[in-house]
Scaffold this motif. Structure first.
Motif, PDB file in Angstrom:
ATOM      1  N   GLU A 130      36.063  36.948  -2.402  1.00  0.00           N
ATOM      2  CA  GLU A 130      37.202  36.477  -1.587  1.00  0.00           C
ATOM      3  C   GLU A 130      38.541  36.663  -2.316  1.00  0.00           C
ATOM      4  N   HIS A 131      38.560  37.717  -3.115  1.00  0.00           N
ATOM      5  CA  HIS A 131      39.739  37.997  -3.935  1.00  0.00           C
ATOM      6  C   HIS A 131      41.025  38.035  -3.102  1.00  0.00           C
ATOM      7  N   ALA A 132      40.981  38.773  -1.989  1.00  0.00           N
ATOM      8  CA  ALA A 132      42.196  38.961  -1.172  1.00  0.00           C
ATOM      9  C   ALA A 132      42.651  37.630  -0.576  1.00  0.00           C
ATOM     10  N   SER A 139      49.717  32.762  -3.411  1.00  0.00           N
ATOM     11  CA  SER A 139      51.151  33.044  -3.249  1.00  0.00           C
ATOM     12  C   SER A 139      51.816  31.980  -2.379  1.00  0.00           C
ATOM     13  N   SER A 140      51.075  31.406  -1.430  1.00  0.00           N
ATOM     14  CA  SER A 140      51.656  30.323  -0.630  1.00  0.00           C
ATOM     15  C   SER A 140      51.862  29.061  -1.490  1.00  0.00           C
ATOM     16  N   ILE A 141      50.914  28.776  -2.392  1.00  0.00           N
ATOM     17  CA  ILE A 141      51.073  27.601  -3.275  1.00  0.00           C
ATOM     18  C   ILE A 141      52.247  27.827  -4.235  1.00  0.00           C
ATOM     19  N   GLN A 142      52.353  29.061  -4.712  1.00  0.00           N
ATOM     20  CA  GLN A 142      53.445  29.405  -5.630  1.00  0.00           C
ATOM     21  C   GLN A 142      54.806  29.105  -4.999  1.00  0.00           C
ATOM     22  N   LYS A 143      54.916  29.483  -3.714  1.00  0.00           N
ATOM     23  CA  LYS A 143      56.187  29.270  -2.998  1.00  0.00           C
ATOM     24  C   LYS A 143      56.488  27.769  -2.909  1.00  0.00           C
ATOM     25  N   CYS A 201      45.487  18.829   7.643  1.00  0.00           N
ATOM     26  CA  CYS A 201      46.531  18.615   6.623  1.00  0.00           C
ATOM     27  C   CYS A 201      47.566  19.739   6.706  1.00  0.00           C
ATOM     28  N   PRO A 202      48.839  19.412   6.919  1.00  0.00           N
ATOM     29  CA  PRO A 202      49.850  20.464   6.981  1.00  0.00           C
ATOM     30  C   PRO A 202      49.843  21.303   5.695  1.00  0.00           C
ATOM     31  N   VAL A 203      50.044  22.608   5.869  1.00  0.00           N
ATOM     32  CA  VAL A 203      50.018  23.519   4.715  1.00  0.00           C
ATOM     33  C   VAL A 203      50.916  22.981   3.603  1.00  0.00           C
ATOM     34  N   TYR A 204      52.112  22.501   3.986  1.00  0.00           N
ATOM     35  CA  TYR A 204      53.056  22.066   2.975  1.00  0.00           C
ATOM     36  C   TYR A 204      52.500  20.896   2.152  1.00  0.00           C
ATOM     37  N   TYR A 205      51.889  19.921   2.816  1.00  0.00           N
ATOM     38  CA  TYR A 205      51.372  18.763   2.071  1.00  0.00           C
ATOM     39  C   TYR A 205      50.230  19.143   1.154  1.00  0.00           C
ATOM     40  N   HIS A 206      49.370  20.011   1.659  1.00  0.00           N
ATOM     41  CA  HIS A 206      48.261  20.476   0.816  1.00  0.00           C
ATOM     42  C   HIS A 206      48.812  21.154  -0.437  1.00  0.00           C
ATOM     43  N   ASN A 207      49.742  22.093  -0.206  1.00  0.00           N
ATOM     44  CA  ASN A 207      50.265  22.869  -1.332  1.00  0.00           C
ATOM     45  C   ASN A 207      51.070  21.993  -2.289  1.00  0.00           C
ATOM     46  N   MET A 208      51.799  21.033  -1.730  1.00  0.00           N
ATOM     47  CA  MET A 208      52.620  20.172  -2.573  1.00  0.00           C
ATOM     48  C   MET A 208      51.721  19.318  -3.488  1.00  0.00           C
ATOM     49  N   ALA A 209      50.648  18.758  -2.904  1.00  0.00           N
ATOM     50  CA  ALA A 209      49.741  17.927  -3.698  1.00  0.00           C
ATOM     51  C   ALA A 209      49.112  18.775  -4.809  1.00  0.00           C
ATOM     52  N   LEU A 210      48.648  19.956  -4.418  1.00  0.00           N
ATOM     53  CA  LEU A 210      48.004  20.820  -5.401  1.00  0.00           C
ATOM     54  C   LEU A 210      48.988  21.253  -6.492  1.00  0.00           C
TER      55      LEU A 210
END
Ligand code: FAD
Length: 495
Positions: A130-132, A139-143, A201-210
């Motif tokens: 699942e590399h891709a 990249s979404s978490i990075q942002k 869970c909204p993408v933003y909240y997931h990424n922010m927590a992580l």
């Protein structure tokens, strides 16, 4: 409109939300008093002592205290960085270890490390096919991570809530990416830190927590109670005050303008600015019937909340079970990879040389305690105590399957959803307050603005739960009070 800084500001609740809001306002020159119902300040942040051992409630670890990172910027502004000693986790490559039950019966694990590069490496190692998908996810978490540390949520000029545009459910994103159930279950753990199921869970909240924990994770070297003492001392140094044993029963409002508060003791305190650092549904019950429009009342009444927790604290022999420098999560998933149950474990050193503390946290299992819902702590009786002990020992047995038999185990304490409800007054003992789900995005937006002039909300319900989310909410409420231009001029967090 800019507020006069000589006027009195009352803050209801001395949790992290109330204390951090108070410190920010006191730094700006406001005359701030925090009123707390309990005998001791701190709310969820406050640890308690059993058999001479400090047991934590609402801080097991902190994210992003590294230089230039978001929580470090907050601590520096509050002026508490040096007074809150912390130790960095993940030096051995593990901050959190997730344990999953594999069909073979042998648990398989995934290590959550420090740094996005290491996280991506671990994901690719575990899910090479699942590399891709992993590249897209990272990249979404990075942002989000860049936006989080740059404090876009507080300083964005175009639209304060631009980050919340990423409100699509994370579960849908993973469906579109055709993510395997196994990868989905690994990615689902961070959203549980904010009490929201991954599917909604909204993408933003997931990424922010992580992002907040992967950037760097830290343990308090002192107790949560010592952390609270630091915040209270800092507030006092700035001229503010905390009055404990002061339960607010009413907020007085005339013609949709706040006038002050009434204490349970019958005492009135006048104020033109009141900040309720408590749950919005609790505040609503304190307001006169016609203080707010029916639409506002309706919106807040209908808000769904996060689940509560059950926790076990037990002392164990330190020689046979030394401190574990990372956290452990035992994860149960359904066929799709959604998390059905989660148990958190920590084994830490204590004040006593030969004893370590085993802490177990899991969802509240409300049905187990519903019989005692109507009674207060002191009158719940032996049946409640037995039920707590039975469930605690079941969880301890589960822990022994992972860590081996515990020598000299002594059950120190357990807390249930009813304990949390009664200690901090959150509805049904909700641990993380309002559910920040995609389905509730609109209903939970701008929660710090009430329909009453001079009345605001702060605390974990305003933007997000957790130490970072709660303090971010405090800054956001101060911004609302003093106005965005004044906020930018007086509060510089971005360099
Ligand atoms: C079990 C658990 C573990 C957690 N672990 C972590 C973690 O490891 N890391 C992390 O970052 N976050 C963690 N959190 C989340 C974090 O602790 C909270 O988000 C944060 O402490 C919330 O602060 P608050 O001020 O909004 O609320 P609270 O701490 O609930 O404060 C509200 C205060 O208001 C007072 N109050 C209520 N009603 C009244 C009234 N009528 N009059 C006067 N006072 C009143 C209450 O007594 C309380 O002191 C955890 C939470 C829980 C429950």
């Amino acid at each position: 409109m800019t507020k006069s800084r000589t006027e009195k500001v009352l803050i209801i609740g001395s949790g992290l939300g109330g204390l951090s809001t108070a410190i920010i306002l006191a730094k700006l020159g406001f005359n701030v008093t925090v009123l707390e119902k309990n005998r001791k300040p701190g709310g969820l942040l406050r640890s308690y002592t059993r058999d001479g051992i400090e047991c934590e409630v609402g801080v097991h670890y902190l994210g992003s205290l590294g230089k230039g990172q978001v929580l470090r910027k907050f601590f520096d502004y509050l002026g508490v960085t040096d007074a809150v000693p912390v130790s960095r986790m993940g030096r051995d490559g593990v901050i959190d270890r997730y344990l999953f039950n594999a069909p073979s019966g042998h648990p398989i694990y995934f290590d959550f490390p420090e740094g996005l590069v290491a996280y991506k490496k671990n994901l690719i190692k575990a899910f090479p096919k699942e590399h891709a998908t992993i590249e897209t996810i990272i990249s979404s978490i990075q942002k989000t991570s860049s936006q989080l540390h740059a404090l876009d949520l507080l300083y964005a000029t175009d639209n304060d809530f631009s980050l919340l545009d990423q409100s699509q459910p994370y579960g849908d994103v993973l469906d579109e990416l055709k993510c395997s159930p196994e990868l989905r279950s690994v990615l689902g753990v961070p959203s549980s830190w904010v009490g929201v199921p991954l599917a909604d869970c909204p993408v933003y909240y997931h990424n922010m927590a992580l992002a907040s924990y992967v950037s760097s994770s830290w343990r308090l070297q002192q107790s949560g109670a010592a952390f609270v003492d630091v915040l209270v001392a800092r507030l006092k140094e700035l001229g503010g005050n905390v009055v404990t044993g002061s339960e607010i029963s009413k907020v007085n409002v005339e013609s949709r303008v706040v006038k002050g508060v009434e204490l349970k003791s019958g005492k009135y305190v006048l104020a033109s600015t009141v900040i309720a650092a408590i749950h919005p549904q609790v505040l609503l019950q304190m307001l006169p019937d016609r203080a707010v429009k029916p639409s506002y009342r309706n919106r807040v009444t209908k808000l769904k909340n996060t689940h509560s927790v059950f926790s076990v604290q037990a002392s164990i022999d330190a020689n046979s079970h030394p401190e574990i420098p990372h956290n452990l999560f035992k994860v149960e998933t359904d066929k799709k990879g959604n998390i059905a149950d989660l148990i958190y474990y920590q084994i830490r050193k204590t004040e006593k040389k030969n004893m370590n503390l085993l802490s177990i946290l899991t969802s509240g299992k409300d049905e187990l305690w519903s019989r005692w819902k109507e009674s207060q702590t002191a009158s719940r009786g032996p049946g409640y105590r037995d039920a707590k002990k039975r469930y605690a020992m079941k969880l301890v047995s589960g822990a022994e399957e992972l860590f081996g038999s515990f020598k000299d185990l002594k059950l120190l304490d357990t807390y249930t959803p009813l304990t949390i409800r009664d200690w901090v007054g959150s509805p049904e003992g909700s641990a993380y307050g309002v559910l920040r789900s995609s389905s509730q995005t609109l209903a939970t937006a701008i929660l710090n603005r009430t329909a009453v002039k001079g009345l605001y909300l702060s605390g974990q319900n305003v933007l997000a739960p957790g130490v970072i989310g709660t303090i971010m909410g405090s800054f956001s409420t101060v911004k609302l009070i003093i106005g965005p231009d004044e906020f930018k001029k007086s509060i510089c967090l971005q360099e």
